[in-house]
Design an enzyme around this catalytic site. Sequence first.
Site, PDB file in Angstrom:
ATOM      1  N   TYR A 160      -6.327  -2.050  -0.739  1.00  0.00           N
ATOM      2  CA  TYR A 160      -7.729  -2.433  -0.812  1.00  0.00           C
ATOM      3  C   TYR A 160      -8.059  -3.608   0.105  1.00  0.00           C
ATOM      4  O   TYR A 160      -9.225  -3.972   0.246  1.00  0.00           O
ATOM      5  CB  TYR A 160      -8.123  -2.765  -2.252  1.00  0.00           C
ATOM      6  N   LYS A 237       5.346   1.064  -8.822  1.00  0.00           N
ATOM      7  CA  LYS A 237       6.063   2.235  -8.326  1.00  0.00           C
ATOM      8  C   LYS A 237       7.257   1.742  -7.510  1.00  0.00           C
ATOM      9  O   LYS A 237       7.543   2.203  -6.409  1.00  0.00           O
ATOM     10  CB  LYS A 237       5.125   3.109  -7.480  1.00  0.00           C
ATOM     11  N   ASP A 338       3.458   6.154 -12.737  1.00  0.00           N
ATOM     12  CA  ASP A 338       3.130   7.504 -13.216  1.00  0.00           C
ATOM     13  C   ASP A 338       3.481   7.671 -14.679  1.00  0.00           C
ATOM     14  O   ASP A 338       2.799   8.386 -15.422  1.00  0.00           O
ATOM     15  CB  ASP A 338       3.818   8.569 -12.359  1.00  0.00           C
ATOM     16  N   ASP A 362      -6.710   0.552 -10.195  1.00  0.00           N
ATOM     17  CA  ASP A 362      -7.959   1.300 -10.054  1.00  0.00           C
ATOM     18  C   ASP A 362      -7.871   2.607 -10.829  1.00  0.00           C
ATOM     19  O   ASP A 362      -8.769   2.958 -11.615  1.00  0.00           O
ATOM     20  CB  ASP A 362      -8.214   1.565  -8.567  1.00  0.00           C
TER      21      ASP A 362
END
Length: 475
Positions: A160, A237, A338, A362
């Site tokens: 971002y 992640k 995830d 987000d």
Amino acid sequence: MYEKITPPAMGDRITFKDGEPIVPDHPIVPYIRGDGTGIDLWPASQRVFDAAVQAAYGGQRQINWFKVYAGDEACEQYGTYQYLPEDTLTAIREYGVAIKGPLTTPIGGGIRSLNVALRQIHDLYACVRPCKYYDGTPSPHRYPEKLDVIIYRENTEDIYLGIEWKQGSAIADRLIQLLNTDLIPGTPEHGKKQIPLDSGIGIKPISKTGSQRLVRRAIRHALRLPPAKQMVTLVHKGNIMKYTEGAFRDWGYELATTEFREECVTERESWILSNRERTPDLAIAENARKIEPGYDALTPEKQAQICQEVESVLNTIWETHGNGQWKDKIMVNDRIADSIFQQIQTRPDEYSILATMNLNGDYLSDAAAAIVGGLGMGPGANIGDNCAIFEATHGTAPKHAGLDRVNPGSLILSGVMMLEYMGWQEAADLIKKGLGAAIANREVTYDLARLMEPPVEPPLKCSEFADAIIRYFGA
């Protein structure tokens, strides 16, 4: 000082000390009405805020509202493409705390997103999104009441930051050539990987400073929660992106075990401590075997590292955290990104505060909001060390503008967050009480009404929903 706006004649500035607000009894608070449905949302929400403050404090406290401009309304006042005038930036900087309705995405003018621009200009590094269920709210989830989490999303880094280059541009081509020819072949872990020549290029910066200041604020929030909710989960992640997302996790743990050593315990440390508590004479190697899956298949060097970890934990924090003391500390753990999407649906009550980088946050905040009733009920805040902006989390929905029909819940609950941030908990509690009672009594706007069983006919208007909330303050 200002070109086209004038602050209220009465009221005082909110100031900051060590990243926390110092709030006078009559603060001046800038507000941005918002585009599209902001024309309906803001008047309804302001009426609720003012009524709650009056009911809670009887005139001893009062917000002095200061209208500033952004988005389409700013262009009407300041000229074409003046989506974010300097007047507005100065007012927010000067008065410290602001609240805003939804803003349009600019067409032209060089600003990709007004929301992102406001966060970056004022260094509002923590996007805070509580997701809590109000009884009676329609939800696609079977047990939405089990979800009660606060998402701390890093606001200024990750993809971002918006540093990228278009496929075929001169800079993209130069970067690809540099990476393919000089940089990638020089790092053995990348092997013979090559970036396709027809790629666009973006970068994903994750800094230690940015990561730790976010986690610091998340831990400080956890300290204010009831003991059963004192948990911070680092979402990442890192199993794939070891030097960015994996570093975020590692830097979070580092902060927790140094700056907050007395207040925190990591999940892995708790395993080590509880193993000794159950078996006081447990050997170091046996303790290591219990905390590390596949221990016996590891190389001797790796086994030695795990044993050293166990020994270090027992030597350094047994006196302060052992014999069950760790159960009264803030638990800091981590989960793969995830996996957490699944777990907030299957085991939502196991989580409290989720600290994450920008892109993961987000996705995660919208997914969590869907469980408890959607973005119409999702509040948001963007907080830095010297400024905070509270905002509706949904879009402008221009086709509904001026019809007095949309749900003001997101903006109202963002105002609740603002009041709590200011230390005006009594007023915040009145609004939460009124909102919950209105929904439980099926007095809702069309978005909730059509999903209830049976559907509510007729639904309340936006302004009527605000009236209902106020009416239920005393319920």
